[in-house]
Enzyme design. Structure first.
Site, PDB file in Angstrom:
ATOM      1  N   TYR A 282       0.819  -1.000  -0.015  1.00 53.27           N
ATOM      2  CA  TYR A 282       0.039   0.233  -0.051  1.00 53.27           C
ATOM      3  C   TYR A 282       0.868   1.300  -0.177  1.00 53.27           C
ATOM      4  O   TYR A 282       0.207   2.260   0.109  1.00 53.27           O
ATOM      5  CB  TYR A 282      -0.894   0.030   1.315  1.00 53.27           C
ATOM      6  CG  TYR A 282      -1.896  -0.932   1.189  1.00 53.27           C
ATOM      7  CD1 TYR A 282      -2.763  -1.333   0.236  1.00 53.27           C
ATOM      8  CD2 TYR A 282      -1.660  -2.208   2.179  1.00 53.27           C
ATOM      9  CE1 TYR A 282      -3.831  -2.456   0.121  1.00 53.27           C
ATOM     10  CE2 TYR A 282      -2.723  -3.312   2.152  1.00 53.27           C
ATOM     11  CZ  TYR A 282      -3.623  -3.277   1.149  1.00 53.27           C
ATOM     12  OH  TYR A 282      -4.597  -4.398   1.163  1.00 53.27           O
TER      13      TYR A 282
ATOM     14  N   HIS B  97      -9.138   1.147  -5.444  1.00 52.42           N
ATOM     15  CA  HIS B  97      -8.202   0.275  -4.571  1.00 52.42           C
ATOM     16  C   HIS B  97      -6.805   0.948  -4.977  1.00 52.42           C
ATOM     17  O   HIS B  97      -6.463   1.149  -6.244  1.00 52.42           O
ATOM     18  CB  HIS B  97      -8.262  -0.824  -5.036  1.00 52.42           C
ATOM     19  CG  HIS B  97      -9.650  -1.797  -4.798  1.00 52.42           C
ATOM     20  ND1 HIS B  97     -10.246  -1.811  -3.542  1.00 52.42           N
ATOM     21  CD2 HIS B  97     -10.665  -1.980  -5.694  1.00 52.42           C
ATOM     22  CE1 HIS B  97     -11.310  -2.420  -3.844  1.00 52.42           C
ATOM     23  NE2 HIS B  97     -11.544  -2.327  -4.947  1.00 52.42           N
TER      24      HIS B  97
END
Ligand code: DQA
Length: 146
Positions: free
Chosen positions: A22, A101
């Site tokens: 991430y 996302h």
């Protein structure tokens, strides 16, 4: 235009969890980038994050019932993969929602390849980090969707 960015479960840990997946930017830093992009384009943006499924449902309802938003960027986190409650909430509101996302969910575990939200969303962007939110915002802007 006015946008609402909703981040769901575990997204408050962005920049601190699984940095290889991430990245190192915190959610606040990502939100700053989104806000700067929106401002540069004359758009306004509000932000909301919750780890609680029902609160995300409430926020979607509230955004619609109170009015004022032209589009919603939703990163529901893991709820994406199984929350029929969020899916029904998106279907219940008359505001275009973009599924977002940070990571490329299709290059990850099998369970992440399924989204129960995509079918009721205007579009889906994944894999570009903070850029996924920016690309989704561009996609929701007038002139691209109409
Ligand atoms: C995520 C992908 C989901 O599979 C995961 O559960 C998340 C974050 C993303 O932004 O890449 O929490 O939505």
């Amino acid at each position: 235009m006015k946008f609402l960015v909703i981040n769901g479960v575990n997204l408050n840990m962005t920049g601190m969890r699984e940095k290889g997946v991430y990245g190192t930017a915190t959610l606040a830093q990502i939100n700053d980038k989104i806000a700067a992009f929106a401002a540069a384009n004359g758009d306004a943006v509000d932000f909301y994050q919750s780890n609680i499924e029902g609160e995300l449902v409430n926020k979607l309802h509230e955004a619609y019932l109170q009015g004022g938003y032209d589009g919603i960027l939703l990163n529901a986190g893991a709820f994406t993969h199984y929350s029929y409650a969020l899916r029904d909430a998106i279907a219940a509101i008359d505001i275009p929602v973009a599924e977002v996302h940070i990571s490329n969910v299709h290059a990850r575990e099998e369970f992440r390849h399924t989204s129960v939200l995509s079918e009721v969303c205007k579009g889906v962007v994944c894999g570009f980090g903070a850029g996924s939110y920016i690309a989704a915002m561009v996609g929701l802007k007038d002139g691209f969707t109409k």
